[in-house]
Design a protein around this motif. Structure first.
Motif, PDB file in Angstrom:
ATOM      1  N   LEU A   4       9.936  -4.864  -6.814  1.00 55.74           N
ATOM      2  CA  LEU A   4      10.046  -5.933  -5.980  1.00 55.74           C
ATOM      3  C   LEU A   4       8.286  -6.800  -5.930  1.00 55.74           C
ATOM      4  O   LEU A   4       7.340  -6.091  -5.980  1.00 55.74           O
ATOM      5  CB  LEU A   4      10.018  -5.385  -4.310  1.00 55.74           C
ATOM      6  CG  LEU A   4      11.504  -4.843  -4.118  1.00 55.74           C
ATOM      7  CD1 LEU A   4      11.567  -4.348  -2.835  1.00 55.74           C
ATOM      8  CD2 LEU A   4      12.456  -5.973  -4.495  1.00 55.74           C
ATOM      9  N   LYS A   5       8.197  -7.921  -5.874  1.00 57.16           N
ATOM     10  CA  LYS A   5       7.265  -8.658  -5.713  1.00 57.16           C
ATOM     11  C   LYS A   5       6.829  -8.912  -4.401  1.00 57.16           C
ATOM     12  O   LYS A   5       7.578  -9.005  -3.440  1.00 57.16           O
ATOM     13  CB  LYS A   5       7.441 -10.246  -6.270  1.00 57.16           C
ATOM     14  CG  LYS A   5       7.628 -10.386  -7.832  1.00 57.16           C
ATOM     15  CD  LYS A   5       7.532 -11.714  -8.285  1.00 57.16           C
ATOM     16  CE  LYS A   5       7.385 -11.576  -9.607  1.00 57.16           C
ATOM     17  NZ  LYS A   5       7.302 -13.130 -10.203  1.00 57.16           N
ATOM     18  N   SER A  41       3.093 -15.556  -4.504  1.00 58.32           N
ATOM     19  CA  SER A  41       3.099 -14.174  -4.788  1.00 58.32           C
ATOM     20  C   SER A  41       2.033 -13.479  -5.224  1.00 58.32           C
ATOM     21  O   SER A  41       1.135 -14.046  -5.780  1.00 58.32           O
ATOM     22  CB  SER A  41       4.408 -14.155  -6.189  1.00 58.32           C
ATOM     23  OG  SER A  41       5.552 -14.332  -6.074  1.00 58.32           O
ATOM     24  N   VAL A  42       1.879 -12.243  -4.666  1.00 60.59           N
ATOM     25  CA  VAL A  42       0.547 -11.394  -5.223  1.00 60.59           C
ATOM     26  C   VAL A  42       0.637 -11.142  -6.619  1.00 60.59           C
ATOM     27  O   VAL A  42       2.070 -10.532  -7.043  1.00 60.59           O
ATOM     28  CB  VAL A  42       0.362 -10.181  -4.177  1.00 60.59           C
ATOM     29  CG1 VAL A  42      -0.826  -9.203  -4.633  1.00 60.59           C
ATOM     30  CG2 VAL A  42       0.341 -10.545  -2.722  1.00 60.59           C
ATOM     31  N   GLU A  43      -0.367 -11.367  -7.389  1.00 54.98           N
ATOM     32  CA  GLU A  43      -0.253 -10.830  -8.737  1.00 54.98           C
ATOM     33  C   GLU A  43      -1.069  -9.736  -9.187  1.00 54.98           C
ATOM     34  O   GLU A  43      -1.898  -9.017  -8.224  1.00 54.98           O
ATOM     35  CB  GLU A  43      -0.999 -12.141  -9.388  1.00 54.98           C
ATOM     36  CG  GLU A  43      -0.020 -13.368  -9.208  1.00 54.98           C
ATOM     37  CD  GLU A  43      -0.776 -14.585  -9.910  1.00 54.98           C
ATOM     38  OE1 GLU A  43      -1.860 -14.635 -10.622  1.00 54.98           O
ATOM     39  OE2 GLU A  43      -0.044 -15.597  -9.805  1.00 54.98           O
ATOM     40  N   LYS A  47      -6.788  -7.657  -6.256  1.00 54.44           N
ATOM     41  CA  LYS A  47      -6.978  -6.372  -5.933  1.00 54.44           C
ATOM     42  C   LYS A  47      -6.191  -6.061  -4.398  1.00 54.44           C
ATOM     43  O   LYS A  47      -5.906  -5.025  -4.199  1.00 54.44           O
ATOM     44  CB  LYS A  47      -8.561  -6.152  -5.511  1.00 54.44           C
ATOM     45  CG  LYS A  47      -9.318  -6.313  -6.842  1.00 54.44           C
ATOM     46  CD  LYS A  47     -10.733  -6.111  -6.608  1.00 54.44           C
ATOM     47  CE  LYS A  47     -11.338  -6.405  -7.966  1.00 54.44           C
ATOM     48  NZ  LYS A  47     -12.808  -6.366  -8.105  1.00 54.44           N
ATOM     49  N   THR A  48      -5.909  -6.980  -3.432  1.00 58.32           N
ATOM     50  CA  THR A  48      -5.195  -6.789  -2.349  1.00 58.32           C
ATOM     51  C   THR A  48      -4.452  -7.898  -2.032  1.00 58.32           C
ATOM     52  O   THR A  48      -4.436  -9.124  -2.549  1.00 58.32           O
ATOM     53  CB  THR A  48      -6.425  -6.771  -1.170  1.00 58.32           C
ATOM     54  OG1 THR A  48      -7.008  -8.125  -1.050  1.00 58.32           O
ATOM     55  CG2 THR A  48      -7.395  -5.533  -1.265  1.00 58.32           C
ATOM     56  N   ILE A  49      -3.603  -7.640  -0.941  1.00 62.38           N
ATOM     57  CA  ILE A  49      -2.540  -8.734  -0.329  1.00 62.38           C
ATOM     58  C   ILE A  49      -3.482  -9.912   0.100  1.00 62.38           C
ATOM     59  O   ILE A  49      -3.175 -11.154  -0.307  1.00 62.38           O
ATOM     60  CB  ILE A  49      -1.608  -8.093   0.596  1.00 62.38           C
ATOM     61  CG1 ILE A  49      -0.727  -7.198  -0.099  1.00 62.38           C
ATOM     62  CG2 ILE A  49      -0.970  -9.451   0.928  1.00 62.38           C
ATOM     63  CD1 ILE A  49       0.115  -6.340   0.831  1.00 62.38           C
ATOM     64  N   LEU A  50      -4.601  -9.761   0.603  1.00 61.89           N
ATOM     65  CA  LEU A  50      -5.439 -10.640   1.222  1.00 61.89           C
ATOM     66  C   LEU A  50      -5.918 -11.586   0.065  1.00 61.89           C
ATOM     67  O   LEU A  50      -6.070 -12.981   0.298  1.00 61.89           O
ATOM     68  CB  LEU A  50      -6.713 -10.278   2.243  1.00 61.89           C
ATOM     69  CG  LEU A  50      -7.353 -11.181   2.793  1.00 61.89           C
ATOM     70  CD1 LEU A  50      -6.412 -12.258   3.637  1.00 61.89           C
ATOM     71  CD2 LEU A  50      -8.272 -10.435   3.710  1.00 61.89           C
ATOM     72  N   ASP A  51      -6.392 -10.681  -1.046  1.00 63.94           N
ATOM     73  CA  ASP A  51      -7.064 -11.387  -2.300  1.00 63.94           C
ATOM     74  C   ASP A  51      -5.864 -12.263  -2.735  1.00 63.94           C
ATOM     75  O   ASP A  51      -6.302 -13.641  -3.264  1.00 63.94           O
ATOM     76  CB  ASP A  51      -7.393 -10.563  -3.128  1.00 63.94           C
ATOM     77  CG  ASP A  51      -8.718  -9.809  -2.855  1.00 63.94           C
ATOM     78  OD1 ASP A  51      -9.465 -10.533  -2.179  1.00 63.94           O
ATOM     79  OD2 ASP A  51      -9.092  -8.802  -3.441  1.00 63.94           O
ATOM     80  N   GLY A  52      -4.779 -11.863  -2.838  1.00 63.41           N
ATOM     81  CA  GLY A  52      -3.609 -12.765  -3.139  1.00 63.41           C
ATOM     82  C   GLY A  52      -3.410 -14.007  -2.419  1.00 63.41           C
ATOM     83  O   GLY A  52      -3.303 -15.037  -2.860  1.00 63.41           O
TER      84      GLY A  52
END
Length: 73
Positions: A4-5, A41-43, A47-52
């Motif tokens: 899952l993305k 989408s987080v790639e 490093k984190t969801i917040l970075d995404g």
């Protein structure tokens, strides 16, 4: 089984003249032409969801992480 993305949705707003103003982006006609907040989408390089979320904001608006005053997760 497919992995899952992880998706992010970023609501940007500021208070101006005693009113809150929200940033919405209009999708191209091929994607429905609707108004929506920043999404993506987080790639794997994030490093984190917040970075995404920061990356998506920068890609879609040019607003950098340093310009964001506060986050609510």
């Amino acid at each position: 089984m497919a992995k899952l993305k992880v998706k992010v949705e970023c609501l940007l707003f500021k208070k101006q003249d005693n009113q809150y103003r929200y940033l919405l982006l209009k999708c191209v006609a091929e994607r429905g032409g609707i108004w929506q907040p920043i999404t993506g989408s987080v790639e794997t390089k994030d490093k984190t969801i917040l970075d995404g979320a920061y990356r998506e904001i920068l890609e879609e608006t040019g607003i950098s992480k340093e310009e964001i005053l506060q986050t609510i997760e």
